[in-house]
Design an enzyme around this catalytic site. Structure first.
Site, PDB file in Angstrom:
ATOM      1  N   THR A  35      27.266  -1.181 -13.562  1.00 55.08           N
ATOM      2  CA  THR A  35      27.023  -0.909 -14.973  1.00 55.08           C
ATOM      3  C   THR A  35      28.356  -0.735 -15.697  1.00 55.08           C
ATOM      4  OG1 THR A  35      24.909   0.142 -14.500  1.00 55.08           O
ATOM      5  CG2 THR A  35      26.053   0.864 -16.503  1.00 55.08           C
ATOM      6  N   ARG A  38      10.934  -1.980 -15.075  1.00 55.45           N
ATOM      7  CA  ARG A  38      11.630  -0.712 -14.824  1.00 55.45           C
ATOM      8  C   ARG A  38      12.730  -0.503 -15.861  1.00 55.45           C
ATOM      9  NH1 ARG A  38      17.249   0.851 -13.568  1.00 55.45           N
ATOM     10  NH2 ARG A  38      17.118   2.852 -12.469  1.00 55.45           N
ATOM     11  N   ILE A  39      12.835   0.714 -16.381  1.00 53.97           N
ATOM     12  CA  ILE A  39      13.869   1.073 -17.343  1.00 53.97           C
ATOM     13  C   ILE A  39      14.703   2.202 -16.735  1.00 53.97           C
ATOM     14  CG2 ILE A  39      14.318   2.118 -19.610  1.00 53.97           C
ATOM     15  CD1 ILE A  39      11.751   0.657 -20.568  1.00 53.97           C
ATOM     16  N   GLY A  40      16.008   2.055 -16.791  1.00 59.28           N
ATOM     17  CA  GLY A  40      16.901   3.045 -16.221  1.00 59.28           C
ATOM     18  C   GLY A  40      17.462   3.990 -17.253  1.00 59.28           C
ATOM     19  N   ASP A  41      18.571   4.626 -16.911  1.00 56.78           N
ATOM     20  CA  ASP A  41      19.165   5.633 -17.794  1.00 56.78           C
ATOM     21  C   ASP A  41      19.983   5.040 -18.928  1.00 56.78           C
ATOM     22  OD1 ASP A  41      22.416   6.029 -16.942  1.00 56.78           O
ATOM     23  OD2 ASP A  41      21.125   5.021 -15.502  1.00 56.78           O
ATOM     24  N   THR A  72      26.884   6.351 -15.276  1.00 57.57           N
ATOM     25  CA  THR A  72      26.558   5.241 -14.391  1.00 57.57           C
ATOM     26  C   THR A  72      26.142   5.779 -13.040  1.00 57.57           C
ATOM     27  OG1 THR A  72      27.435   3.238 -13.314  1.00 57.57           O
ATOM     28  CG2 THR A  72      28.997   5.011 -13.726  1.00 57.57           C
ATOM     29  N   GLY A  73      25.304   5.037 -12.329  1.00 56.46           N
ATOM     30  CA  GLY A  73      24.857   5.488 -11.019  1.00 56.46           C
ATOM     31  C   GLY A  73      23.375   5.261 -10.832  1.00 56.46           C
ATOM     32  N   GLY A 102      19.881   5.641 -11.885  1.00 55.41           N
ATOM     33  CA  GLY A 102      19.275   5.932 -13.179  1.00 55.41           C
ATOM     34  C   GLY A 102      18.241   7.030 -13.159  1.00 55.41           C
TER      35      GLY A 102
END
Length: 323
Positions: A188, A216-219, A238-239, A241
């Site tokens: 990211t 899927r939705i991350g952070d 980053t990392g 989510g």
């Protein structure tokens, strides 16, 4: 007080045996994008413009997991996401589920500036992109041979892969199949900036997880999780989510400064090292006073920063500056 800028290219279990030909393009890309940001700040461009400009450039470089280099879903497609936030006004914009938009971060800014909303996703976001005339391409543009291979390896191991993680989430009934060269993923991207007047902004962009479920939705597009900015600080995370969302990582840094009076470093280190599971998060942050922090609880994080006093650095691991 002076201007400052920081960038990241993802955090995770980055092996120290990562070959030079895998490290160097990312290191050079971070230096290149950092220089773009420095020149923009020296030209008195507003921080919001600076972070968009830098993240756009990172999205165009296939060595990172954003834009051109976005990783693939379990269906073999791309679903890109991004967000951007202005510290002074706290205006923000976010997008998810993009399949044809070249620069997700710029569409996120258009959501902020051209709609009454904060967040658009999937078909609605794609339609908005066409209405706004942003650059779009066929989705095949984003499907690189490297990411096809990453997806193949992930499927063979029945796993979902996070940034640079050598031991990803997996089905215990299947043995992890190691990726070649210790280069199991790409990261990211994000940028935070503050000008000499204390104005702040943050932006983050990603392709998500290798072999993630479609939808899927991350952070990254979640304001307060992967991205946040106010009058005190700007943060890009980053990392993993799911961990970042649970911990409201970016907002917590600002909240500790606001409500507990912690310094930027104290707040960032508290969130990363005390409140988030080990091996799941990294972040970059700048304060209104021009402080810079780059904190992570993973093995490493591709990152760099520069300040008005002439100091700059690009690094990966906690004890080693990139040469």
């Amino acid at each position: 007080m002076g201007w400052a800028i920081a960038v990241h290219g993802g955090a995770g279990d980055i092996s120290r045996s990562l070959p030079h030909d895998r490290r160097q393009p990312r290191e050079e890309a971070l230096r290149h994008c950092l220089q773009i940001g420095v020149e923009a700040l020296e030209s008195n461009l507003p921080p919001l413009d600076v972070v968009e400009l830098v993240v756009r450039e990172l999205e165009n470089i296939p060595h990172f997991n954003a834009g051109r280099g976005s990783v693939l879903t379990s269906e073999g497609t791309v679903e890109m996401e991004a967000s951007i936030m202005d510290g002074n006004t706290m205006r923000c914009g976010a997008v998810s589920g993009l399949t044809t938009v070249v620069n997700a971060v710029s569409l996120a800014r258009l959501v902020m500036e051209k709609t009454p909303h904060i967040y658009l996703a999937f078909d609605g976001a794609e339609q908005f992109a066409r209405e706004q005339g942003v650059e779009i391409v066929d989705s095949s543009h984003f499907i690189t041979p490297e990411n096809v291979e990453r997806l193949k390896l992930a499927k063979e191991a029945n796993r979902v892969q996070i940034d640079y993680n050598a031991q990803p989430i997996q089905n215990d009934t299947k043995k992890e199949k190691p990726c070649a060269n210790g280069d199991s993923q790409i990261g990211t991207v994000g940028c935070v900036a503050v000008d000499s007047h204390g104005n702040l902004a943050s932006a983050t962009s990603t392709g998500g997880l290798v072999n993630k479920m479609s939808g899927r939705i991350g952070d990254t597009p979640v304001i307060g999780a992967g991205t946040y900015a106010n009058e005190l600080c700007a943060v890009s995370a980053t990392g993993k989510g799911e961990s970042i969302i649970r911990g409201t990582v970016a907002r917590d840094v600002a909240a500790l400064m606001e409500f507990k009076g912690l310094s930027l470093k104290e707040a960032a280190d508290c969130v990363v090292h005390e409140r988030t599971p080990k091996g799941t998060v990294g972040l970059i942050a700048v304060s209104a006073a021009g402080e810079v922090v780059m904190s992570f609880n993973t093995t490493g994080m591709f990152r760099g920063f520069a300040t008005e006093d002439g100091y700059s650095e690009v690094a990966i691991w906690s004890d080693a500056q990139v040469e």
